[in-house]
Design a protein around this motif. Structure first.
Motif, mmCIF file in Angstrom:
data_model
loop_
_atom_site.group_PDB
_atom_site.id
_atom_site.type_symbol
_atom_site.label_atom_id
_atom_site.label_comp_id
_atom_site.label_asym_id
_atom_site.label_seq_id
_atom_site.Cartn_x
_atom_site.Cartn_y
_atom_site.Cartn_z
ATOM 1 N N LEU A 105 0.832 -1.203 0.000
ATOM 2 C CA LEU A 105 0.000 0.000 0.000
ATOM 3 C C LEU A 105 0.869 1.256 0.000
ATOM 4 N N GLY A 106 2.017 1.219 0.734
ATOM 5 C CA GLY A 106 2.913 2.360 0.705
ATOM 6 C C GLY A 106 3.491 2.581 -0.676
ATOM 7 N N TYR A 107 3.897 1.455 -1.320
ATOM 8 C CA TYR A 107 4.422 1.543 -2.686
ATOM 9 C C TYR A 107 3.373 2.119 -3.623
ATOM 10 N N ALA A 108 2.116 1.636 -3.495
ATOM 11 C CA ALA A 108 1.050 2.111 -4.385
ATOM 12 C C ALA A 108 0.821 3.605 -4.184
ATOM 13 N N GLN A 109 0.836 4.054 -2.922
ATOM 14 C CA GLN A 109 0.634 5.483 -2.662
ATOM 15 C C GLN A 109 1.743 6.319 -3.280
ATOM 16 N N LEU A 110 2.987 5.843 -3.128
ATOM 17 C CA LEU A 110 4.126 6.583 -3.674
ATOM 18 C C LEU A 110 4.024 6.681 -5.194
ATOM 19 N N VAL A 111 3.773 5.517 -5.833
ATOM 20 C CA VAL A 111 3.743 5.464 -7.291
ATOM 21 C C VAL A 111 2.578 6.279 -7.840
ATOM 22 N N LEU A 112 1.422 6.201 -7.160
ATOM 23 C CA LEU A 112 0.262 6.953 -7.648
ATOM 24 C C LEU A 112 0.474 8.449 -7.482
ATOM 25 N N SER A 113 1.145 8.853 -6.375
ATOM 26 C CA SER A 113 1.369 10.299 -6.235
ATOM 27 C C SER A 113 2.376 10.784 -7.266
ATOM 28 N N LEU A 114 3.371 9.915 -7.620
ATOM 29 C CA LEU A 114 4.274 10.271 -8.718
ATOM 30 C C LEU A 114 3.486 10.462 -10.007
ATOM 31 N N TYR B 111 -7.938 13.204 -12.229
ATOM 32 C CA TYR B 111 -9.110 12.783 -11.449
ATOM 33 C C TYR B 111 -9.057 11.291 -11.155
ATOM 34 N N ILE B 112 -8.740 10.485 -12.194
ATOM 35 C CA ILE B 112 -8.713 9.025 -12.013
ATOM 36 C C ILE B 112 -7.618 8.632 -11.033
ATOM 37 N N ILE B 113 -6.432 9.283 -11.168
ATOM 38 C CA ILE B 113 -5.307 8.927 -10.302
ATOM 39 C C ILE B 113 -5.631 9.278 -8.852
ATOM 40 N N VAL B 114 -6.238 10.460 -8.643
ATOM 41 C CA VAL B 114 -6.579 10.866 -7.269
ATOM 42 C C VAL B 114 -7.618 9.916 -6.679
ATOM 43 N N MET B 115 -8.562 9.444 -7.532
ATOM 44 C CA MET B 115 -9.545 8.467 -7.063
ATOM 45 C C MET B 115 -8.848 7.191 -6.591
ATOM 46 N N LEU B 116 -7.821 6.744 -7.341
ATOM 47 C CA LEU B 116 -7.086 5.538 -6.945
ATOM 48 C C LEU B 116 -6.322 5.779 -5.642
ATOM 49 N N VAL C 201 -6.672 3.543 -2.222
ATOM 50 C CA VAL C 201 -5.536 2.907 -1.532
ATOM 51 C C VAL C 201 -5.449 3.411 -0.092
ATOM 52 N N THR C 202 -5.664 4.735 0.113
ATOM 53 C CA THR C 202 -5.633 5.270 1.482
ATOM 54 C C THR C 202 -6.741 4.662 2.332
ATOM 55 N N GLY C 203 -7.921 4.465 1.715
ATOM 56 C CA GLY C 203 -9.019 3.822 2.443
ATOM 57 C C GLY C 203 -8.664 2.412 2.867
ATOM 58 N N MET C 204 -7.970 1.652 1.975
ATOM 59 C CA MET C 204 -7.536 0.301 2.340
ATOM 60 C C MET C 204 -6.555 0.353 3.496
ATOM 61 N N GLN C 205 -5.647 1.366 3.455
ATOM 62 C CA GLN C 205 -4.616 1.445 4.481
ATOM 63 C C GLN C 205 -5.210 1.755 5.852
ATOM 64 N N LEU C 206 -6.197 2.670 5.874
ATOM 65 C CA LEU C 206 -6.765 3.082 7.158
ATOM 66 C C LEU C 206 -7.947 2.203 7.564
ATOM 67 N N ALA D 184 -1.112 0.230 -9.455
ATOM 68 C CA ALA D 184 -0.380 1.485 -9.285
ATOM 69 C C ALA D 184 0.707 1.614 -10.343
ATOM 70 N N THR D 185 1.425 0.499 -10.619
ATOM 71 C CA THR D 185 2.509 0.578 -11.602
ATOM 72 C C THR D 185 1.963 0.882 -12.994
ATOM 73 N N LEU D 186 0.853 0.222 -13.379
ATOM 74 C CA LEU D 186 0.281 0.485 -14.697
ATOM 75 C C LEU D 186 -0.169 1.935 -14.812
ATOM 76 N N THR D 187 -0.732 2.490 -13.713
ATOM 77 C CA THR D 187 -1.147 3.891 -13.750
ATOM 78 C C THR D 187 0.047 4.807 -13.977
ATOM 79 N N LEU D 188 1.174 4.487 -13.295
ATOM 80 C CA LEU D 188 2.374 5.320 -13.473
ATOM 81 C C LEU D 188 2.886 5.208 -14.911
ATOM 82 N N ILE D 189 2.879 3.984 -15.473
ATOM 83 C CA ILE D 189 3.341 3.814 -16.859
ATOM 84 C C ILE D 189 2.471 4.641 -17.799
#
Lengths: 93, 130
Positions: free
Chosen positions: A10-19, A45-50, A54-59, B23-28
């Motif tokens: 979940l941390g990885y997903a948050q980092l990658v999605l914010s990138l 919009y789609i990325i922020v939704m994701l 992910v934050t909801g899953m974490q908390l 997440a990785t696919l979204t970044l790609i």
């Protein structure tokens, strides 16, 4: 063990999605024309939704799910309105 | 982190895999969005986020919520369904708007075949163009 795996994922997903959100933001700033900016806003919009999901899953709360759903719906409406604006110069005829 | 510790390992692995895949696919997709040179190429990049990018995160969230709550939770599928239906509509409309703008400005970026309206399109657009 499973807590460590999930925390890492979940941390990885948050980092990658914010990138990804930052990259979409760069396209909003740079986009040579209006349609590029609208497209970037739709992607953002789609990325922020994701990120919300992910934050909801974490908390472990339902609150972020509802926020994500509203972001998804409003993102669609705003993108359609902006696309209509690009077509005609006005949204409601 | 107490709810996460209660997840069995056989479920934690697929959840972690799905979320990381999404997440990785979204970044790609976002990187492609930055690097592609033309608007009509760029139009394809966000579909990575709206198909399996979204699908992976939503499926992972669904599995986690189902395990934590102890009953089948399908709320996340509403989001997946909404995105799957609305994303093509948005991209199609944006593509048409960009084509309309490029044509009316006589842009040189368009390929020759697209620079002028076909006769079937003229008939369909003439009533809505006033």
């Amino acid at each position: 063990m499973s807590a460590a795996i999930l925390t890492f994922a979940l941390g990885y997903a948050q980092l990658v999605l914010s990138l990804a959100a930052c990259v979409a933001g760069v396209r909003i700033l740079r986009g040579p024309r209006a349609q590029d900016r609208v497209l970037a806003l739709d992607a953002l919009y789609i990325i922020v939704m994701l990120v919300f999901l992910v934050t909801g899953m974490q908390l472990g709360t339902m609150f972020f799910f509802e926020a994500a759903m509203i972001v998804a719906t409003m993102g669609f409406v705003s993108s359609i309105a902006l696309a209509k604006f690009l077509f005609r110069g006005e949204v409601i005829e | 982190m107490t709810p996460l510790a209660a997840i069995p390992l056989w479920l934690a692995l697929p959840i972690a895999f799905l979320v990381m895949l999404g997440a990785t696919l979204t970044l790609i997709g976002a990187i492609g969005f930055l690097r592609l040179g033309n608007f009509y190429d760029r139009l394809h990049a966000p579909t990575l986020a709206t198909s399996w990018g979204m699908g992976g995160v939503v499926l992972g969230s669904l599995l986690l919520a189902t395990q934590v709550e102890g009953r089948v939770i399908l709320h996340e599928l509403v989001i997946a369904f909404a995105i799957l239906i609305t994303a093509p509509v948005t991209l199609m409309l944006l593509g048409r708007a960009a084509l309309h703008r490029d044509r009316s400005e006589g842009s040189t970026q368009l390929p020759d075949a697209l620079r002028h309206r076909r006769s079937s399109e003229t008939a369909e657009n003439s009533e809505s163009d006033e």
